[in-house]
Structure formats: structure tokens, C-alpha cells
Motif scaffolding. Structure first.
Motif, PDB file in Angstrom:
ATOM      1  N   ASN A 131       8.461  -1.001 -45.683  1.00  0.00           N
ATOM      2  CA  ASN A 131       8.564  -0.212 -46.915  1.00  0.00           C
ATOM      3  C   ASN A 131       9.552   0.937 -46.791  1.00  0.00           C
ATOM      4  OD1 ASN A 131       6.684  -1.848 -48.178  1.00  0.00           O
ATOM      5  ND2 ASN A 131       4.964  -0.589 -47.514  1.00  0.00           N
ATOM      6  N   CYS A 132       9.886   1.329 -45.554  1.00  0.00           N
ATOM      7  CA  CYS A 132      10.858   2.413 -45.335  1.00  0.00           C
ATOM      8  C   CYS A 132      12.297   1.936 -45.493  1.00  0.00           C
ATOM      9  CB  CYS A 132      10.701   2.994 -43.932  1.00  0.00           C
ATOM     10  SG  CYS A 132       9.148   3.851 -43.663  1.00  0.00           S
ATOM     11  N   ILE A 133      12.523   0.651 -45.256  1.00  0.00           N
ATOM     12  CA  ILE A 133      13.887   0.119 -45.297  1.00  0.00           C
ATOM     13  C   ILE A 133      14.289  -0.078 -46.748  1.00  0.00           C
ATOM     14  CG2 ILE A 133      15.391  -1.776 -44.602  1.00  0.00           C
ATOM     15  CD1 ILE A 133      13.496  -2.205 -42.212  1.00  0.00           C
ATOM     16  N   GLN A 134      15.298   0.666 -47.163  1.00  0.00           N
ATOM     17  CA  GLN A 134      15.750   0.635 -48.550  1.00  0.00           C
ATOM     18  C   GLN A 134      17.192   0.141 -48.595  1.00  0.00           C
ATOM     19  OE1 GLN A 134      15.006   4.479 -50.272  1.00  0.00           O
ATOM     20  NE2 GLN A 134      12.905   4.507 -49.532  1.00  0.00           N
ATOM     21  N   PRO A 135      17.395  -1.103 -49.030  1.00  0.00           N
ATOM     22  CA  PRO A 135      18.730  -1.704 -49.000  1.00  0.00           C
ATOM     23  C   PRO A 135      19.786  -0.950 -49.814  1.00  0.00           C
ATOM     24  CG  PRO A 135      17.065  -3.336 -49.533  1.00  0.00           C
ATOM     25  CD  PRO A 135      16.390  -2.015 -49.530  1.00  0.00           C
ATOM     26  N   GLN A 136      19.366  -0.122 -50.780  1.00  0.00           N
ATOM     27  CA  GLN A 136      20.358   0.600 -51.580  1.00  0.00           C
ATOM     28  C   GLN A 136      21.017   1.726 -50.779  1.00  0.00           C
ATOM     29  OE1 GLN A 136      17.088   0.655 -52.115  1.00  0.00           O
ATOM     30  NE2 GLN A 136      16.370   2.659 -52.733  1.00  0.00           N
ATOM     31  N   ARG A 137      20.451   2.085 -49.641  1.00  0.00           N
ATOM     32  CA  ARG A 137      21.071   3.104 -48.793  1.00  0.00           C
ATOM     33  C   ARG A 137      22.226   2.481 -48.028  1.00  0.00           C
ATOM     34  NH1 ARG A 137      16.276   6.971 -46.696  1.00  0.00           N
ATOM     35  NH2 ARG A 137      15.875   7.892 -48.731  1.00  0.00           N
ATOM     36  N   LYS A 138      23.171   3.296 -47.650  1.00  0.00           N
ATOM     37  CA  LYS A 138      24.358   2.798 -46.973  1.00  0.00           C
ATOM     38  C   LYS A 138      24.096   2.345 -45.544  1.00  0.00           C
ATOM     39  CE  LYS A 138      27.507   5.512 -49.746  1.00  0.00           C
ATOM     40  NZ  LYS A 138      28.491   6.574 -49.783  1.00  0.00           N
ATOM     41  N   LEU A 139      23.071   2.931 -44.907  1.00  0.00           N
ATOM     42  CA  LEU A 139      22.822   2.613 -43.511  1.00  0.00           C
ATOM     43  C   LEU A 139      21.344   2.744 -43.206  1.00  0.00           C
ATOM     44  CD1 LEU A 139      23.992   2.117 -40.602  1.00  0.00           C
ATOM     45  CD2 LEU A 139      24.124   4.596 -40.382  1.00  0.00           C
ATOM     46  N   THR A 140      20.835   1.807 -42.438  1.00  0.00           N
ATOM     47  CA  THR A 140      19.498   1.914 -41.854  1.00  0.00           C
ATOM     48  C   THR A 140      19.692   1.879 -40.351  1.00  0.00           C
ATOM     49  OG1 THR A 140      18.358   0.887 -43.714  1.00  0.00           O
ATOM     50  CG2 THR A 140      17.249   0.808 -41.585  1.00  0.00           C
ATOM     51  N   LEU A 141      19.270   2.922 -39.682  1.00  0.00           N
ATOM     52  CA  LEU A 141      19.406   3.036 -38.235  1.00  0.00           C
ATOM     53  C   LEU A 141      18.033   2.861 -37.615  1.00  0.00           C
ATOM     54  CD1 LEU A 141      20.976   3.794 -35.654  1.00  0.00           C
ATOM     55  CD2 LEU A 141      20.483   6.190 -36.194  1.00  0.00           C
ATOM     56  N   VAL A 142      17.896   1.871 -36.751  1.00  0.00           N
ATOM     57  CA  VAL A 142      16.662   1.641 -36.014  1.00  0.00           C
ATOM     58  C   VAL A 142      17.012   1.847 -34.550  1.00  0.00           C
ATOM     59  CG1 VAL A 142      14.809   0.023 -35.485  1.00  0.00           C
ATOM     60  CG2 VAL A 142      15.894  -0.023 -37.747  1.00  0.00           C
ATOM     61  N   SER A 143      16.505   2.928 -33.968  1.00  0.00           N
ATOM     62  CA  SER A 143      16.891   3.309 -32.618  1.00  0.00           C
ATOM     63  C   SER A 143      15.657   3.643 -31.796  1.00  0.00           C
ATOM     64  CB  SER A 143      17.823   4.531 -32.697  1.00  0.00           C
ATOM     65  OG  SER A 143      18.173   4.974 -31.406  1.00  0.00           O
ATOM     66  N   ALA A 144      15.486   2.961 -30.676  1.00  0.00           N
ATOM     67  CA  ALA A 144      14.373   3.194 -29.759  1.00  0.00           C
ATOM     68  C   ALA A 144      14.679   2.434 -28.469  1.00  0.00           C
ATOM     69  CB  ALA A 144      13.063   2.708 -30.367  1.00  0.00           C
ATOM     70  N   PRO A 145      14.004   2.793 -27.379  1.00  0.00           N
ATOM     71  CA  PRO A 145      14.204   2.062 -26.123  1.00  0.00           C
ATOM     72  C   PRO A 145      13.761   0.600 -26.245  1.00  0.00           C
ATOM     73  CG  PRO A 145      13.123   4.164 -25.720  1.00  0.00           C
ATOM     74  CD  PRO A 145      13.132   3.958 -27.208  1.00  0.00           C
ATOM     75  N   ALA A 146      14.084  -0.157 -25.227  1.00  0.00           N
ATOM     76  CA  ALA A 146      13.712  -1.574 -25.186  1.00  0.00           C
ATOM     77  C   ALA A 146      12.201  -1.726 -25.287  1.00  0.00           C
ATOM     78  CB  ALA A 146      14.202  -2.200 -23.881  1.00  0.00           C
ATOM     79  N   GLY A 147      11.777  -2.760 -26.011  1.00  0.00           N
ATOM     80  CA  GLY A 147      10.370  -3.095 -26.064  1.00  0.00           C
ATOM     81  C   GLY A 147       9.573  -2.438 -27.163  1.00  0.00           C
ATOM     82  N   PHE A 148      10.214  -1.719 -28.084  1.00  0.00           N
ATOM     83  CA  PHE A 148       9.492  -1.066 -29.171  1.00  0.00           C
ATOM     84  C   PHE A 148       9.437  -1.913 -30.431  1.00  0.00           C
ATOM     85  CE2 PHE A 148       9.332   2.838 -26.783  1.00  0.00           C
ATOM     86  CZ  PHE A 148       8.192   3.447 -27.267  1.00  0.00           C
ATOM     87  N   GLY A 149      10.036  -3.101 -30.409  1.00  0.00           N
ATOM     88  CA  GLY A 149       9.921  -4.014 -31.542  1.00  0.00           C
ATOM     89  C   GLY A 149      10.995  -3.864 -32.601  1.00  0.00           C
ATOM     90  N   LYS A 150      12.151  -3.318 -32.236  1.00  0.00           N
ATOM     91  CA  LYS A 150      13.239  -3.152 -33.201  1.00  0.00           C
ATOM     92  C   LYS A 150      13.654  -4.493 -33.794  1.00  0.00           C
ATOM     93  CE  LYS A 150      15.900  -1.382 -30.071  1.00  0.00           C
ATOM     94  NZ  LYS A 150      15.093  -1.256 -28.868  1.00  0.00           N
ATOM     95  N   MET A 151      13.921  -5.447 -32.913  1.00  0.00           N
ATOM     96  CA  MET A 151      14.425  -6.728 -33.375  1.00  0.00           C
ATOM     97  C   MET A 151      13.359  -7.493 -34.164  1.00  0.00           C
ATOM     98  SD  MET A 151      16.671  -9.528 -31.321  1.00  0.00           S
ATOM     99  CE  MET A 151      17.714  -8.502 -30.330  1.00  0.00           C
ATOM    100  N   THR A 152      12.111  -7.401 -33.741  1.00  0.00           N
ATOM    101  CA  THR A 152      11.033  -8.083 -34.452  1.00  0.00           C
ATOM    102  C   THR A 152      10.851  -7.489 -35.847  1.00  0.00           C
ATOM    103  OG1 THR A 152       9.947  -8.544 -32.351  1.00  0.00           O
ATOM    104  CG2 THR A 152       8.610  -8.753 -34.329  1.00  0.00           C
ATOM    105  N   LEU A 153      10.929  -6.162 -35.948  1.00  0.00           N
ATOM    106  CA  LEU A 153      10.834  -5.508 -37.254  1.00  0.00           C
ATOM    107  C   LEU A 153      11.947  -5.985 -38.172  1.00  0.00           C
ATOM    108  CD1 LEU A 153       9.827  -3.325 -39.282  1.00  0.00           C
ATOM    109  CD2 LEU A 153      11.393  -1.741 -38.112  1.00  0.00           C
ATOM    110  N   LEU A 154      13.158  -5.997 -37.665  1.00  0.00           N
ATOM    111  CA  LEU A 154      14.286  -6.410 -38.507  1.00  0.00           C
ATOM    112  C   LEU A 154      14.239  -7.902 -38.833  1.00  0.00           C
ATOM    113  CD1 LEU A 154      17.082  -4.181 -36.982  1.00  0.00           C
ATOM    114  CD2 LEU A 154      15.905  -3.911 -39.169  1.00  0.00           C
TER     115      LEU A 154
END
Length: 179
Positions: free
Chosen positions: A36-59
């Protein structure tokens, strides 16, 4: 797994696997509070965290549920910090979803040739001040008690009490790889 590099128009070897979108599976824990936080109308969504926090799974879940299917994907690591590699991967990903894009840009990159777990060298403050940036960081990506319970008991098939889940969630600070 053997991964072969393939040369492209820019002359830089690219790993094709970095351009493959990960697949979302319904047996994973849905992160709807973050989706619900990811809003495609924004120019950029930055997902930044160390390995293993689920960045790729979330995306991967976001891509699977997105209304548009025109989504370019690039998985970057420290080795792609070179601007020529970064832009080559990005342009190639765009070219994969829209073949008319990128040909001239790749040629320009070749003639000009002699970023993930860290913030990219972009003007994030300007994007932030204009409301054009969504940021999901470690504190956001940490699994909540409910998400940890769903992961451990439903996905992993364990029968762990709420107290044990709470202890694990606190001990790992919500780090999914630790859970």
C-alpha cells in the motif's frame, strides 16, 4: 547454476539473470502494509535494506499485483556501481519491455565508455520535498509480529506459540532471513 554473460550493443557483458523478474508465489507472506506504500504515480520508489530483509520478494509481489504489466526489472549489486553498467542494465531492461527504446542510448554509452543496498547517488532530497519519492527502509521491511507468525506457522509449517514468535521476532529484529 551457470550464468553466461551476453554482449549487447553497448559492448558491456551483461548477466541475463539480472533482468529476470522474480516470481511471486501465493505460499509466501503477503506484505500488504508495504504494498500500500508503493505509489506508481511517484517518480521513484527506493527499497533499501541489507540482504535478507525481503526486498526482492516484496517487489515480486508488487509486480504480480500491479495493474500495469509494463515493468522493467534490474537486479543490481556492488559490481554494477559503474555508471556505464548501471545505465546499460537500465536501458536494456526498458528495451525488453519496449523494443523501440534504448538503441541510440546504448550507442551513446559505448562511445562515452573509457546502485539496491545503499542509496543511489541521486537527488533524493528534491524528490522527497516534492512528494515524488517513496522510501521503504530497514525499519519498514522488518517483519511485524503478525507477519512473523504467518511466515513461521503457515509458510514454514511450524507450530510456534505467540510468545515464541514474539521472542524470535525480537531476537532477529524482524529480519526475515534470521527468522
Amino acid at each position: 547454476m551457470t550464468v553466461s554473460a551476453r554482449p549487447i550493443t553497448s559492448g558491456l557483458p551483461l548477466l541475463e539473470t539480472k533482468l529476470y523478474r522474480p516470481q511471486w508465489s501465493a505460499d509466501r507472506v503477503s506484505r500488504s502494509r508495504l504494498l500500500n506504500c508503493i505509489q506508481p504515480q511517484r517518480k521513484l520508489t527506493l527499497v533499501s535494506a541489507p540482504a535478507g530483509f525481503g526486498k526482492m520478494t516484496l517487489l515480486a509481489e508488487w509486480v504480480a499485483t500491479a495493474s500495469t504489466k509494463l515493468i522493467a526489472w534490474v537486479s543490481l549489486d556492488q559490481g554494477d556501481n559503474d555508471p556505464a553498467f548501471f545505465w546499460t542494465y537500465l536501458i536494456t531492461a526498458l528495451h525488453n519491455i519496449q523494443p523501440s527504446l534504448g538503441g541510440q542510448s546504448l550507442s551513446l554509452l559505448q562511445s562515452a565508455h573509457p546502485a539496491s543496498r545503499a542509496d543511489p547517488p541521486l537527488s533524493l532530497a528534491r524528490l522527497r520535498s516534492h512528494g515524488d519519492l517513496t522510501e521503504l527502509r530497514v525499519s519498514d521491511l522488518r517483519f511485524t509480529a503478525d507477519e512473523a507468525t504467518a511466515f513461521l506457522n503457515q509458510v514454514m509449517g511450524l507450530e510456534i506459540s505467540a510468545a515464541e514468535v514474539s521472542a524470535l521476532e525480537q531476537r532477529t529484529e524482524g529480519w526475515i532471513a534470521g527468522l
